[in-house]
Design a protein around this motif. Structure first.
Motif, PDB file in Angstrom:
ATOM      1  N   ASN A 170      -5.035   4.064  -2.730  1.00  0.00           N
ATOM      2  CA  ASN A 170      -6.638   4.354  -2.343  1.00  0.00           C
ATOM      3  C   ASN A 170      -6.634   6.012  -3.234  1.00  0.00           C
ATOM      4  O   ASN A 170      -6.208   7.045  -2.888  1.00  0.00           O
ATOM      5  N   VAL A 171      -6.902   6.134  -4.540  1.00  0.00           N
ATOM      6  CA  VAL A 171      -7.981   7.705  -4.641  1.00  0.00           C
ATOM      7  C   VAL A 171      -8.023   8.313  -3.970  1.00  0.00           C
ATOM      8  O   VAL A 171      -8.582   9.435  -3.959  1.00  0.00           O
ATOM      9  N   ASP A 172      -9.129   7.672  -2.560  1.00  0.00           N
ATOM     10  CA  ASP A 172      -9.674   8.455  -2.121  1.00  0.00           C
ATOM     11  C   ASP A 172      -9.283   8.797  -1.015  1.00  0.00           C
ATOM     12  O   ASP A 172      -9.267  10.322  -0.834  1.00  0.00           O
ATOM     13  N   GLU A 173      -8.073   8.550  -0.565  1.00  0.00           N
ATOM     14  CA  GLU A 173      -7.547   8.645   0.806  1.00  0.00           C
ATOM     15  C   GLU A 173      -6.237   9.453   0.324  1.00  0.00           C
ATOM     16  O   GLU A 173      -5.847   9.881   1.087  1.00  0.00           O
ATOM     17  N   ASN A 174      -5.644   9.337  -1.647  1.00  0.00           N
ATOM     18  CA  ASN A 174      -4.461  10.046  -1.784  1.00  0.00           C
ATOM     19  C   ASN A 174      -5.388  11.107  -3.056  1.00  0.00           C
ATOM     20  O   ASN A 174      -4.221  10.587  -4.185  1.00  0.00           O
ATOM     21  N   PRO A 175      -5.568  11.708  -2.998  1.00  0.00           N
ATOM     22  CA  PRO A 175      -6.509  12.328  -4.481  1.00  0.00           C
ATOM     23  C   PRO A 175      -5.199  13.778  -5.001  1.00  0.00           C
ATOM     24  O   PRO A 175      -5.452  13.917  -6.261  1.00  0.00           O
TER      25      PRO A 175
ATOM     26  N   ARG B 104      -2.105  14.093  -9.823  1.00  0.00           N
ATOM     27  CA  ARG B 104      -1.133  14.330 -10.333  1.00  0.00           C
ATOM     28  C   ARG B 104      -0.598  13.571 -11.681  1.00  0.00           C
ATOM     29  O   ARG B 104      -0.466  14.068 -12.288  1.00  0.00           O
ATOM     30  N   TYR B 105      -0.996  12.343 -11.692  1.00  0.00           N
ATOM     31  CA  TYR B 105      -1.223  11.353 -12.577  1.00  0.00           C
ATOM     32  C   TYR B 105      -2.613  11.417 -13.621  1.00  0.00           C
ATOM     33  O   TYR B 105      -2.719   9.948 -14.713  1.00  0.00           O
TER      34      TYR B 105
ATOM     35  N   ASN C  41       0.258  -1.002  -0.018  1.00  0.00           N
ATOM     36  CA  ASN C  41      -0.353  -0.243   0.535  1.00  0.00           C
ATOM     37  C   ASN C  41       0.762   1.100   0.360  1.00  0.00           C
ATOM     38  O   ASN C  41       1.867   1.359   0.875  1.00  0.00           O
ATOM     39  N   VAL C  42       1.051   2.046  -0.765  1.00  0.00           N
ATOM     40  CA  VAL C  42       1.626   3.377  -0.799  1.00  0.00           C
ATOM     41  C   VAL C  42       0.224   4.777  -0.846  1.00  0.00           C
ATOM     42  O   VAL C  42      -0.856   4.403  -1.214  1.00  0.00           O
ATOM     43  N   ASP C  43       1.184   5.354  -0.471  1.00  0.00           N
ATOM     44  CA  ASP C  43       0.205   7.193   0.208  1.00  0.00           C
ATOM     45  C   ASP C  43       1.098   8.811  -0.041  1.00  0.00           C
ATOM     46  O   ASP C  43       2.193   7.793  -0.886  1.00  0.00           O
ATOM     47  N   ASP C  44       0.342   9.740   0.222  1.00  0.00           N
ATOM     48  CA  ASP C  44       1.197  10.712   0.020  1.00  0.00           C
ATOM     49  C   ASP C  44       2.579  10.994   0.906  1.00  0.00           C
ATOM     50  O   ASP C  44       3.565  10.807   0.559  1.00  0.00           O
TER      51      ASP C  44
END
Length: 107
Positions: free
Chosen positions: A59-64, A69-70, A6-9
């Motif tokens: 997760n796009v909801d948690e890392n908009p 950016r992509y 899992n990746v995030d900001d």
């Protein structure tokens, strides 16, 4: 057995952009049915290609910010990064054989 990370900001740069091997980033959301269908396929590919390919899930909801950016406008969307650059894009849910076809020449 390797599985998806899992990746995030906080860790996107380190896990994805600085990786020495290709990274397939799965842009997904909990409410997305097709995303849930693709998840076990990506876990299987992560296990089979351990050491040759990293599978990362964002997760796009948690890392908009990263999704924006992509230019993620629909999910599931998968982007393959090599040396910090996008080298392949895979849109929509599909069977394992099709995903593997998109990865040919990278592994």
């Amino acid at each position: 057995m390797s599985e998806a990370i899992n990746v995030d900001d906080q860790n996107f740069g380190e896990v994805v952009l600085e990786s020495e091997i290709p990274v397939l980033v799965d842009f997904w959301a909990a409410w997305c049915g097709p995303c849930r269908a693709v998840a076990p396929i990506l876990d299987q590919i992560a296990s089979e290609q351990s050491g040759k390919l990293v599978i990362a899930k964002l997760n796009v909801d948690e890392n908009p910010d990263i999704a924006s950016r992509y230019s993620i406008s629909s999910i599931p969307a998968m982007k393959v990064f090599e040396n910090g650059e996008i080298v392949r894009e895979i849109l929509g849910a599909m069977p394992k054989s099709q995903i593997e076809r998109h990865l040919e020449g990278l592994l």
